[in-house]
Design an enzyme around this catalytic site. Structure first.
Site, short mmCIF file in Angstrom:
data_model
loop_
_atom_site.label_atom_id
_atom_site.label_comp_id
_atom_site.label_asym_id
_atom_site.label_seq_id
_atom_site.Cartn_x
_atom_site.Cartn_y
_atom_site.Cartn_z
N LYS A 13 0.34 -7.68 11.27
CA LYS A 13 0.93 -7.61 9.94
C LYS A 13 2.36 -7.08 10.11
CE LYS A 13 -3.57 -6.65 7.91
NZ LYS A 13 -4.46 -5.58 7.40
N ARG A 14 3.31 -7.71 9.47
CA ARG A 14 4.74 -7.42 9.66
C ARG A 14 5.13 -7.75 11.10
NH1 ARG A 14 2.53 -3.67 6.31
NH2 ARG A 14 3.35 -3.66 4.21
N ASP A 48 0.87 -1.17 0.00
CA ASP A 48 0.00 0.00 0.00
C ASP A 48 0.91 1.23 0.00
OD1 ASP A 48 0.84 0.44 2.63
OD2 ASP A 48 -0.93 -0.53 3.49
N ALA A 49 0.31 2.40 0.29
CA ALA A 49 1.10 3.64 0.15
C ALA A 49 2.29 3.68 1.10
CB ALA A 49 0.19 4.85 0.38
N ASP A 80 -8.27 4.50 -0.05
CA ASP A 80 -7.56 4.38 1.23
C ASP A 80 -6.13 4.85 1.03
OD1 ASP A 80 -6.41 3.65 3.60
OD2 ASP A 80 -7.09 1.56 3.55
N LYS A 116 -6.47 1.31 -3.19
CA LYS A 116 -5.45 2.04 -2.44
C LYS A 116 -4.98 3.24 -3.25
CE LYS A 116 -5.12 -0.88 1.05
NZ LYS A 116 -5.40 -0.49 2.44
N HIS A 150 -12.47 -2.52 10.65
CA HIS A 150 -11.31 -2.84 9.82
C HIS A 150 -10.95 -4.32 9.89
CE1 HIS A 150 -6.80 -3.36 9.73
NE2 HIS A 150 -7.02 -2.87 8.53
N ASN A 190 -3.90 5.18 3.50
CA ASN A 190 -3.01 4.59 4.52
C ASN A 190 -2.09 5.62 5.18
OD1 ASN A 190 -3.56 1.98 2.55
ND2 ASN A 190 -3.44 1.46 4.74
MG LIG Z 1 -7.36 0.88 5.66
#
Ligand SMILES: [Mg+2]
Length: 390
Positions: free
Chosen positions: A76-77, A40-41, A220, A191, A322, A222
């Protein structure tokens, strides 16, 4: 008569000696790989590496009477091993307790780890067991979780996110979106937030032209815009008639989000990164969002999620939880205002069941509890396991 202090903090009922006494807590850390690395961004601005796997902490709780519940949290990560380690350390506090006293047990676990905080990893470790206790209680009642909480609806509007990452070429993104809509998913999120805003706009134009104005679209960013960029791009985005602009700014910039929400017609959505009720309260009080996006595993479980939902409802806000659709389909069904849930198939390898999608909606499972059971094949992804018994 005054009740002695020591007795005030005894379990609320005497059932802990009987069938509802928690006998066993099993914690398992899974590492679920994604089919392809996604960005993502935050990756395009150099803040994070592409995402290749999700760590999932599953808690299974069993009582002396043979009742059981399953809950999960995730990372995540980085963070999966820390979630597991904290949960492993505090889980013995549950043994011998009455599984019905969920709010008290949430507080007990929070105090057990209070030195490392009431948010972040500590809250997310507690979340797995809190969600398992809600699952247990609703199974024990023979009700889906949504029904136990008091459902407003049997199905919730849903949209797909997993097909619209920035690492996905535009032709693949269109294909993914078509496949989602054919499956019965009602909206598409893509995204944005690339350093080159023109590239974001080209993708969005292509998607809007391809599907027309009737398909609900969200974007989104981010958290990757600054205030000036968010205002400038927010005005440009008005023409796309989006359902919302998600995380245009830093997750903790409540004042920045509030100014944006005030000036734009397009609704602002944020809140997924917050990990406590207090953080959400700050956001809601500031008027920072039209849609609040709490995440039950991140915020510490269903117990705090319900507090956030009550605050959001009181402020007249919309709800779009989310990730973790397996939990949020129930919690969204119990929210007064029409919510959205986010469709992500990433955790499906863990479960035997699949959520039904129809005509733009995700159906609330009719099975008791969350309606989830662990798939034996998920053992292939198992990284750690601990059994805590009496
Ligand atoms: Mg989001």
């Amino acid at each position: 008569m005054t009740i002695p202090v020591a007795q005030r903090f005894q379990p609320a009922s005497s059932a802990a000696a009987g069938a509802d006494r928690i006998d066993r807590v099993r914690l398992t850390l899974f590492r679920l790989p994604l089919n392809t690395a996604i960005s993502d961004a935050k990756v395009l601005t150099g803040r994070q590496k592409p995402l290749t796997e999700v760590a999932v902490l599953v808690a299974e709780i069993a009582t002396a009477g043979g009742h059981n519940g399953l809950g999960f949290s995730y990372s995540k990560r980085a963070g999966g091993p820390a979630l597991y380690a904290h949960a492993r350390e505090i889980a013995p506090e549950l043994i011998g307790e009455d599984a019905n006293d969920i709010a008290r047990l949430w507080t007990k676990l929070t105090w057990a780890g209070a030195s490392v905080g009431r948010s972040g990893v500590a809250a997310q470790a507690i979340a797995a067991t809190d969600i398992a206790l809600w699952d247990l209680k609703s199974k024990r009642a023979g009700l889906p979780l949504a029904k136990l909480l008091g459902a407003h609806r049997a199905a919730v509007r849903c949209y797909n996110t997993s097909g619209g990452f920035l690492s996905t070429p535009i032709d693949d993104l269109l294909h993914n979106a078509e496949r989602s809509l054919t499956r019965g998913i009602g909206g598409i999120k893509i995204k944005v937030g690339q350093p080159d805003a023109a590239a974001d706009l080209r993708r969005l134009e292509t998607v809007r032209e391809h599907f027309g104005d009737d398909v609900p679209l969200m974007v989104d960013a981010n958290q990757q815009w600054d205030r000036a960029t968010a205002h400038r791009l927010g005005r440009v985005l008005e023409q796309f008639k989006l359902e919302w602009i998600e995380e245009p700014l830093d997750a903790y910039d409540a004042q920045g989000h509030a100014a944006l929400a005030d000036r734009l017609d397009t609704p602002i959505a944020t809140g997924e990164m917050l990990t406590s009720v207090a953080e959400h309260w700050n956001l809601i009080q500031a008027g920072a969002a039209d849609f609040v996006q709490p995440d039950a595993p991140r915020v510490g479980g269903i117990t705090p999620f319900l507090r956030v939902a009550a605050l959001a409802d009181h402020a007249g806000l919309r709800l779009a939880p989310h990730f973790a659709m397996e939990i949020h389909v129930h919690l969204a069904a119990a929210y007064p205002g029409e919510p959205w849930v986010e469709h992500f198939e990433w955790l499906e390898p863990l479960w035997n069941e699949r959520l039904d999608l129809r005509d733009g909606y995700m159906l609330v499972p009719a099975r008791p509890g969350l309606g989830l059971t662990l798939n034996e094949d998920a053992d292939a992804y198992r990284a750690e396991r601990a059994e805590i018994t009496s």
